[in-house]
Design an enzyme around this catalytic site. Structure first.
Site, PDB file in Angstrom:
ATOM      1  N   ASN A   9       0.871  -1.174   0.000  1.00 41.37           N
ATOM      2  CA  ASN A   9       0.000   0.000   0.000  1.00 41.37           C
ATOM      3  C   ASN A   9       0.907   1.223   0.000  1.00 41.37           C
ATOM      4  O   ASN A   9       1.486   1.571   1.024  1.00 41.37           O
ATOM      5  CB  ASN A   9      -0.893  -0.016   1.249  1.00 41.37           C
ATOM      6  CG  ASN A   9      -1.705   1.269   1.387  1.00 41.37           C
ATOM      7  OD1 ASN A   9      -1.807   2.054   0.439  1.00 41.37           O
ATOM      8  ND2 ASN A   9      -2.277   1.483   2.561  1.00 41.37           N
ATOM      9  N   LYS A  11       0.096   4.214  -0.215  1.00 39.20           N
ATOM     10  CA  LYS A  11      -0.558   5.405   0.350  1.00 39.20           C
ATOM     11  C   LYS A  11      -0.322   6.605  -0.597  1.00 39.20           C
ATOM     12  O   LYS A  11      -0.201   6.407  -1.808  1.00 39.20           O
ATOM     13  CB  LYS A  11      -0.058   5.688   1.759  1.00 39.20           C
ATOM     14  CG  LYS A  11      -0.120   4.463   2.665  1.00 39.20           C
ATOM     15  CD  LYS A  11      -0.029   4.806   4.115  1.00 39.20           C
ATOM     16  CE  LYS A  11       0.118   3.545   4.930  1.00 39.20           C
ATOM     17  NZ  LYS A  11      -0.152   3.749   6.324  1.00 39.20           N
ATOM     18  N   HIS A  94      -9.674   0.892   4.761  1.00 41.98           N
ATOM     19  CA  HIS A  94      -8.409   1.122   5.463  1.00 41.98           C
ATOM     20  C   HIS A  94      -8.686   2.031   6.667  1.00 41.98           C
ATOM     21  O   HIS A  94      -9.527   2.933   6.588  1.00 41.98           O
ATOM     22  CB  HIS A  94      -7.398   1.775   4.516  1.00 41.98           C
ATOM     23  CG  HIS A  94      -6.009   1.781   5.072  1.00 41.98           C
ATOM     24  ND1 HIS A  94      -5.614   2.686   6.022  1.00 41.98           N
ATOM     25  CD2 HIS A  94      -4.937   0.979   4.847  1.00 41.98           C
ATOM     26  CE1 HIS A  94      -4.345   2.445   6.352  1.00 41.98           C
ATOM     27  NE2 HIS A  94      -3.917   1.406   5.649  1.00 41.98           N
ATOM     28  N   GLU A  96      -7.187   4.457   7.809  1.00 41.05           N
ATOM     29  CA  GLU A  96      -7.024   5.900   7.534  1.00 41.05           C
ATOM     30  C   GLU A  96      -8.284   6.455   6.872  1.00 41.05           C
ATOM     31  O   GLU A  96      -8.680   7.602   7.116  1.00 41.05           O
ATOM     32  CB  GLU A  96      -5.763   6.125   6.679  1.00 41.05           C
ATOM     33  CG  GLU A  96      -4.497   5.892   7.502  1.00 41.05           C
ATOM     34  CD  GLU A  96      -3.270   5.478   6.715  1.00 41.05           C
ATOM     35  OE1 GLU A  96      -3.253   5.606   5.482  1.00 41.05           O
ATOM     36  OE2 GLU A  96      -2.308   4.996   7.365  1.00 41.05           O
ATOM     37  N   GLU A 166      -5.633  -5.234  10.414  1.00 39.32           N
ATOM     38  CA  GLU A 166      -4.655  -4.183  10.642  1.00 39.32           C
ATOM     39  C   GLU A 166      -4.973  -3.451  11.938  1.00 39.32           C
ATOM     40  O   GLU A 166      -5.801  -2.516  11.942  1.00 39.32           O
ATOM     41  CB  GLU A 166      -4.684  -3.175   9.485  1.00 39.32           C
ATOM     42  CG  GLU A 166      -4.327  -3.765   8.145  1.00 39.32           C
ATOM     43  CD  GLU A 166      -3.713  -2.715   7.230  1.00 39.32           C
ATOM     44  OE1 GLU A 166      -2.593  -2.938   6.774  1.00 39.32           O
ATOM     45  OE2 GLU A 166      -4.342  -1.659   7.003  1.00 39.32           O
ATOM     46  N   GLY A 172       2.022   2.133  10.687  1.00 40.64           N
ATOM     47  CA  GLY A 172       2.950   3.262  10.570  1.00 40.64           C
ATOM     48  C   GLY A 172       3.608   3.655  11.874  1.00 40.64           C
ATOM     49  O   GLY A 172       4.271   4.692  11.955  1.00 40.64           O
ATOM     50  N   SER A 211       3.100  -2.201  10.316  1.00 41.72           N
ATOM     51  CA  SER A 211       4.555  -2.138  10.506  1.00 41.72           C
ATOM     52  C   SER A 211       5.253  -3.466  10.203  1.00 41.72           C
ATOM     53  O   SER A 211       6.237  -3.816  10.865  1.00 41.72           O
ATOM     54  CB  SER A 211       4.892  -1.655  11.919  1.00 41.72           C
ATOM     55  OG  SER A 211       4.410  -0.340  12.119  1.00 41.72           O
TER      56      SER A 211
HETATM   57  C1  PEP Z   1      -0.953   0.082   5.815  1.00 41.30           C
HETATM   58  O1  PEP Z   1      -0.836   1.168   5.277  1.00 41.30           O
HETATM   59  O2  PEP Z   1      -1.915  -0.615   5.573  1.00 41.30           O
HETATM   60  C2  PEP Z   1       0.095  -0.351   6.739  1.00 41.30           C
HETATM   61  C3  PEP Z   1      -0.029  -1.501   7.324  1.00 41.30           C
HETATM   62  O3  PEP Z   1       1.158   0.513   6.905  1.00 41.30           O
HETATM   63  P1  PEP Z   1       2.561   0.176   7.638  1.00 41.30           P
HETATM   64  O4  PEP Z   1       3.047  -1.136   7.076  1.00 41.30           O
HETATM   65  O5  PEP Z   1       3.446   1.320   7.296  1.00 41.30           O
HETATM   66  O6  PEP Z   1       2.271   0.077   9.098  1.00 41.30           O
END
Ligand code: PEP
Length: 248
Positions: A9, A11, A94, A96, A166, A172, A211
């Site tokens: 992803n 982003k 997601h 976000e 997630e 992040g 992460s």
């Molecule tokens: C994500 O954006 O779905 C995500 C898991 O980000 P990160 O791996 O940076 O935590």
């Protein structure tokens, strides 16, 4: 035996030039992995993803879509438009989008349905905040998010979808859920689906996201109910992303 599936992803990152270098490096290193791989890129780069990834082992997709098929929805992008650029996947729900753009469980379910109606495979994100985890509400929250999709589309729809667990506190943040923490929630999710459709539950790919790094991927992916990862930050670094894909 479920296949491991790793999706990147990106982003809101990238430039045409930086993407070119990243895609070239990923394609150069991807040949010797058995993991299924996809990259979910910003809308303006779908054309670039299509022209660089068509005919390769790497699929591509988007990070969001409109619940509407067409109309006066300024700034929105429909599932059919994503199809025009060869997308196979689209991320829906997601955290976000849920937190920053107010996407409710019902709206996420509508977007999931819109994606499937157009033949796209939704990557449905579920996850709890740190407050919710600390209040022992993880299963309640994840169960509620999943139930909204099951109520609208039914368990059978998950035969053509991917789930990404997630935990919001791990995205992040550099805080990865432990393999045991992640496995427990993945088993819960699969159990919820199994109660409605055992065959779909067994074949369902449930990615972990939050992460994920090369150093943590192998142990996470070795858990019985973790079938790969949804990778944010580390998907912008070709070496790190390739190492995660190879951990599958
Ligand atoms: C994500 O954006 O779905 C995500 C898991 O980000 P990160 O791996 O940076 O935590």
């Amino acid at each position: 035996m479920r296949r491991t599936f790793v999706a990147g992803n990106w982003k809101m990152h990238g430039t045409l030039a930086a993407n070119e270098a990243l895609l070239t490096a990923i394609l150069a290193g991807i040949a010797d992995t058995k993991t299924q791989v996809a990259l979910c890129v910003p809308y303006p780069y779908l054309s670039q993803a299509q022209s660089r990834l068509a005919g390769t082992a790497v699929a591509w997709g988007a990070q969001n879509l409109s619940q509407h098929a067409k109309g006066a929805y300024t700034g929105e992008v429909s599932a059919a438009m994503l199809n025009d650029f060869g997308c196979r996947y689209v991320i829906v729900g997601h955290s976000e989008r849920r937190a920053l753009y107010g996407e409710s469980d019902d709206l996420v379910a509508e977007k999931y349905a819109a994606a499937q109606a157009a033949g796209l495979t939704p990557i449905l994100c579920l996850g709890e905040t740190l407050n919710e985890r600390e209040a022992c509400l993880t299963e309640q929250v994840v169960g509620r998010q999943l139930a909204a999709v099951l109520a609208r589309c039914g368990a059978a729809s998950l035969a053509k979808a991917v789930i990404a667990y997630e935990p919001v506190w791990a995205i992040g943040s550099g805080l990865t859920a432990t393999p045991d923490q992640a496995q427990a929630v993945h088993a819960f999710i699969r159990g919820q689906v199994r109660a409605m459709d055992a065959a779909v539950a067994e074949g369902l790919i449930i990615q972990y996201g939050g992460s994920v790094k090369a150093a943590s991927a192998a142990e996470l992916f070795a858990q019985p109910d973790i079938d790969g990862g949804l990778v944010g930050g580390a998907s912008l670094d070709a070496d790190e992303f390739l190492a995660i894909c190879k951990a599958g």
